[in-house]
Write a protein that holds these residues in place. Structure first.
Motif, PDB file in Angstrom:
ATOM      1  N   GLY A 183       0.802  -0.903  -0.539  1.00 39.98           N
ATOM      2  CA  GLY A 183      -0.509   0.457   0.035  1.00 39.98           C
ATOM      3  C   GLY A 183       1.117   1.620  -0.039  1.00 39.98           C
ATOM      4  N   ARG A 184       1.970   0.971  -0.202  1.00 37.99           N
ATOM      5  CA  ARG A 184       2.768   2.182   0.375  1.00 37.99           C
ATOM      6  C   ARG A 184       2.825   3.126  -1.178  1.00 37.99           C
ATOM      7  NH1 ARG A 184       7.649   3.365   3.903  1.00 37.99           N
ATOM      8  NH2 ARG A 184       7.737   5.816   3.213  1.00 37.99           N
ATOM      9  N   LEU A 185       2.640   4.456  -1.156  1.00 39.56           N
ATOM     10  CA  LEU A 185       2.892   5.040  -2.399  1.00 39.56           C
ATOM     11  C   LEU A 185       4.122   5.640  -2.884  1.00 39.56           C
ATOM     12  CD1 LEU A 185      -0.104   6.891  -2.104  1.00 39.56           C
ATOM     13  CD2 LEU A 185       0.088   4.791  -3.378  1.00 39.56           C
ATOM     14  N   LEU A 186       5.024   5.807  -3.963  1.00 41.28           N
ATOM     15  CA  LEU A 186       6.343   5.717  -3.801  1.00 41.28           C
ATOM     16  C   LEU A 186       6.007   6.595  -5.465  1.00 41.28           C
ATOM     17  CD1 LEU A 186       8.429   2.765  -4.298  1.00 41.28           C
ATOM     18  CD2 LEU A 186       7.772   3.896  -2.481  1.00 41.28           C
ATOM     19  N   HIS A 187       6.925   8.123  -5.209  1.00 42.51           N
ATOM     20  CA  HIS A 187       7.578   9.076  -5.596  1.00 42.51           C
ATOM     21  C   HIS A 187       7.855   8.553  -7.281  1.00 42.51           C
ATOM     22  CE1 HIS A 187       8.081  12.666  -8.385  1.00 42.51           C
ATOM     23  NE2 HIS A 187       9.649  12.284  -8.458  1.00 42.51           N
ATOM     24  N   ALA A 188       7.087   8.392  -8.555  1.00 39.06           N
ATOM     25  CA  ALA A 188       7.986   8.345  -9.803  1.00 39.06           C
ATOM     26  C   ALA A 188       7.820   9.749 -10.800  1.00 39.06           C
ATOM     27  CB  ALA A 188       7.473   7.011  -9.926  1.00 39.06           C
ATOM     28  N   SER A 189       8.662   9.076 -11.914  1.00 36.30           N
ATOM     29  CA  SER A 189       8.102  10.267 -13.767  1.00 36.30           C
ATOM     30  C   SER A 189       8.112   9.420 -14.445  1.00 36.30           C
ATOM     31  CB  SER A 189       9.176  11.585 -13.463  1.00 36.30           C
ATOM     32  OG  SER A 189      10.032  11.088 -12.940  1.00 36.30           O
ATOM     33  N   TRP A 190       7.861   9.010 -15.940  1.00 37.19           N
ATOM     34  CA  TRP A 190       7.908   9.306 -17.228  1.00 37.19           C
ATOM     35  C   TRP A 190       8.019  10.635 -17.594  1.00 37.19           C
ATOM     36  CZ3 TRP A 190       6.970   4.150 -18.788  1.00 37.19           C
ATOM     37  CH2 TRP A 190       6.307   2.959 -18.048  1.00 37.19           C
ATOM     38  N   GLN A 191       9.271   9.788 -18.480  1.00 37.28           N
ATOM     39  CA  GLN A 191      10.357  10.811 -19.095  1.00 37.28           C
ATOM     40  C   GLN A 191       9.499  10.144 -20.465  1.00 37.28           C
ATOM     41  OE1 GLN A 191      12.196  14.006 -19.060  1.00 37.28           O
ATOM     42  NE2 GLN A 191      11.225  13.892 -21.157  1.00 37.28           N
ATOM     43  N   GLU A 192       8.952  11.350 -21.525  1.00 37.41           N
ATOM     44  CA  GLU A 192       8.677  10.121 -22.837  1.00 37.41           C
ATOM     45  C   GLU A 192       8.931  10.985 -23.477  1.00 37.41           C
ATOM     46  OE1 GLU A 192       5.681   8.275 -23.149  1.00 37.41           O
ATOM     47  OE2 GLU A 192       5.299   8.793 -20.130  1.00 37.41           O
ATOM     48  N   PRO A 193       9.065   9.669 -24.561  1.00 33.03           N
ATOM     49  CA  PRO A 193      10.266  10.371 -26.317  1.00 33.03           C
ATOM     50  C   PRO A 193       8.833  10.979 -26.929  1.00 33.03           C
ATOM     51  CG  PRO A 193       8.815   8.401 -26.580  1.00 33.03           C
ATOM     52  CD  PRO A 193       9.493   8.759 -24.983  1.00 33.03           C
ATOM     53  N   ALA A 194       9.620  11.881 -27.953  1.00 31.13           N
ATOM     54  CA  ALA A 194       8.737  13.410 -28.908  1.00 31.13           C
ATOM     55  C   ALA A 194       7.990  12.680 -29.536  1.00 31.13           C
ATOM     56  CB  ALA A 194       9.607  14.077 -29.571  1.00 31.13           C
ATOM     57  N   GLY A 195       8.857  11.358 -30.073  1.00 29.93           N
ATOM     58  CA  GLY A 195       7.776  10.653 -31.086  1.00 29.93           C
ATOM     59  C   GLY A 195       7.196   9.199 -30.721  1.00 29.93           C
ATOM     60  N   PRO A 196       6.430   7.767 -31.461  1.00 29.25           N
ATOM     61  CA  PRO A 196       6.960   6.979 -30.865  1.00 29.25           C
ATOM     62  C   PRO A 196       7.241   6.238 -29.751  1.00 29.25           C
ATOM     63  CG  PRO A 196       5.934   6.742 -33.003  1.00 29.25           C
ATOM     64  CD  PRO A 196       7.164   8.557 -32.237  1.00 29.25           C
ATOM     65  N   VAL A 197       6.591   5.571 -29.017  1.00 30.28           N
ATOM     66  CA  VAL A 197       7.505   5.006 -28.149  1.00 30.28           C
ATOM     67  C   VAL A 197       8.391   3.468 -28.884  1.00 30.28           C
ATOM     68  CG1 VAL A 197       7.679   3.510 -26.050  1.00 30.28           C
ATOM     69  CG2 VAL A 197       6.406   5.477 -26.546  1.00 30.28           C
ATOM     70  N   ARG A 198       9.468   3.237 -28.537  1.00 19.97           N
ATOM     71  CA  ARG A 198       9.872   2.430 -29.605  1.00 19.97           C
ATOM     72  C   ARG A 198      10.772   1.343 -28.654  1.00 19.97           C
ATOM     73  NH1 ARG A 198      14.176   4.806 -34.072  1.00 19.97           N
ATOM     74  NH2 ARG A 198      13.268   2.442 -34.800  1.00 19.97           N
ATOM     75  N   ALA A 199      10.908   1.390 -27.205  1.00 18.21           N
ATOM     76  CA  ALA A 199      11.116   0.548 -26.472  1.00 18.21           C
ATOM     77  C   ALA A 199      10.787   1.518 -24.753  1.00 18.21           C
ATOM     78  CB  ALA A 199      12.572   0.276 -26.094  1.00 18.21           C
ATOM     79  N   LEU A 200      10.917   0.611 -24.013  1.00 16.60           N
ATOM     80  CA  LEU A 200      10.836   1.303 -22.565  1.00 16.60           C
ATOM     81  C   LEU A 200      11.889   0.688 -21.421  1.00 16.60           C
ATOM     82  CD1 LEU A 200       8.057  -0.730 -23.364  1.00 16.60           C
ATOM     83  CD2 LEU A 200       7.265   1.028 -21.194  1.00 16.60           C
ATOM     84  N   ALA A 201      12.396   1.583 -20.462  1.00 15.99           N
ATOM     85  CA  ALA A 201      13.188   0.963 -19.648  1.00 15.99           C
ATOM     86  C   ALA A 201      12.712   2.457 -18.791  1.00 15.99           C
ATOM     87  CB  ALA A 201      14.629   2.551 -19.846  1.00 15.99           C
ATOM     88  N   VAL A 202      14.113   1.136 -17.414  1.00 18.29           N
ATOM     89  CA  VAL A 202      13.321   1.690 -15.827  1.00 18.29           C
ATOM     90  C   VAL A 202      14.656   1.431 -15.361  1.00 18.29           C
ATOM     91  CG1 VAL A 202      13.267  -0.902 -14.927  1.00 18.29           C
ATOM     92  CG2 VAL A 202      11.847   0.971 -13.621  1.00 18.29           C
TER      93      VAL A 202
END
Length: 316
Positions: free
Chosen positions: A25-44
């Motif tokens: 139940g704990r909440l964590l701060h996180a963020s997404w950095q998005e590409p300018a165009g289509p998503v071609r892959a994902l990274a954490v």
């Protein structure tokens, strides 16, 4: 041919702040950095010990410039995931891996499934772990769903893997300095960890000290034997050490981490600052924005080439 760094778009989309909900139940701060165009892959990106995710902002922007949607997050008790005083935080490193990392992995898998449905084609997921963020990945439930792992100065921090004067310093750190200061202040002060580290909650510091004193580090701790999943990962694992990082990531310590990935396609890499005309890089320099154009293409190229799910989309 040496890989070159693609230029970043003039205006990257703004970072999207989100919250990750952990299994407890704990909440964590996180963020997404998005590409300018289509998503071609994902990274954490999983941070180093007591380092806030903002330290990796420049790297996340660069990855977005390559087409990645990048998830960064803060462990509980660190950065913007700190609730109240650091002295009140009771979580240890096991919680960081089994609850916090696991929440990030669930979030990125959910995003992958959503993007794949929208695009009608598969997308790869790369886990990038700096120091603790790479060493603890095999404790996190669900990490086997990743396509590849990139560990940067990620290691088994058993003091016996150091040499010479640094070995004596590491032994002193884990046997006396880290536990002593944690008891004295109610947390481990960030200055004792160096670099960009923040104050480390006491429970996490004491668990780190116990692991550092053990022969074999966390991998011989009876309390986590049932949690160890490194041997189940079969994808590419690329582990880097920096030749002048004698304080936190000596080569033998990185090698010992690599031995845990018994079923993976493991590749070990060493970066010497002199290769790039630099005097020093150290444990934290790999993520300095001003060095990114020289270093980040070197980090990413081998693991992308070795991972079909990344190579087919990013290098086409």
């Amino acid at each position: 041919m040496k890989p070159t760094a693609p230029s970043l778009p003039h205006a990257l989309p703004p970072v999207q702040a989100v919250q990750l909900r952990c299994a407890d139940g704990r909440l964590l701060h996180a963020s997404w950095q998005e590409p300018a165009g289509p998503v071609r892959a994902l990274a954490v990106i999983s941070p180093a010990m007591a380092v806030a995710s903002g330290f990796y902002r420049g790297f996340a922007e660069w990855l977005a410039g390559r087409g990645y949607a990048v998830l960064s997050y803060d462990y509980r008790g660190i950065g913007r995931s700190l609730q109240g005083s650091v002295r009140q935080e009771r979580a240890g490193l096991r919680e960081w891996a089994q609850l916090d990392m696991a929440a990030a992995l669930r979030a990125i898998e959910h995003r992958r499934q959503r993007e794949q449905r929208a695009q009608g084609q598969p997308l790869g997921v790369l886990a990038i772990g700096h120091s603790f963020g790479g060493q603890a990945i095999g404790l996190a439930p669900g990490f086997e769903q990743l396509d590849a792992v990139l560990g940067v100065a990620a290691q088994a921090a058993d003091w016996r893997f150091w040499a010479g004067v640094q070995k004596a310093k590491a032994a002193l750190f884990f046997h006396a300095l880290l536990p002593g200061l944690s008891h004295l202040f109610g947390h481990a002060p960030g200055w004792v960890l160096g670099g960009r580290a923040q104050d480390l909650p006491k429970a996490a510091a004491l668990q780190w000290a116990r692991w550092g004193r053990r022969r074999g580090y966390l991998f011989t701790d009876p309390a986590v034997q049932a949690d160890l999943g490194y041997h189940r990962f079969t994808g590419p694992v690329h582990l880097w050490n920096i030749s002048d990082d004698t304080l936190f990531g000596p080569g033998p310590a990185v090698d010992h981490l690599g031995q845990q990935f018994r079923s993976a396609a493991l590749q070990r890499h060493t970066l010497d600052p002199r290769q790039l005309g630099l005097r020093a890089i150290g444990h934290f320099g790999m993520f300095r924005r001003e060095l990114g154009a020289q270093i980040w293409p070197l980090l990413l190229a081998p693991v992308e080439q070795a991972t079909p799910q990344l190579r087919e989309r990013l290098l086409a």
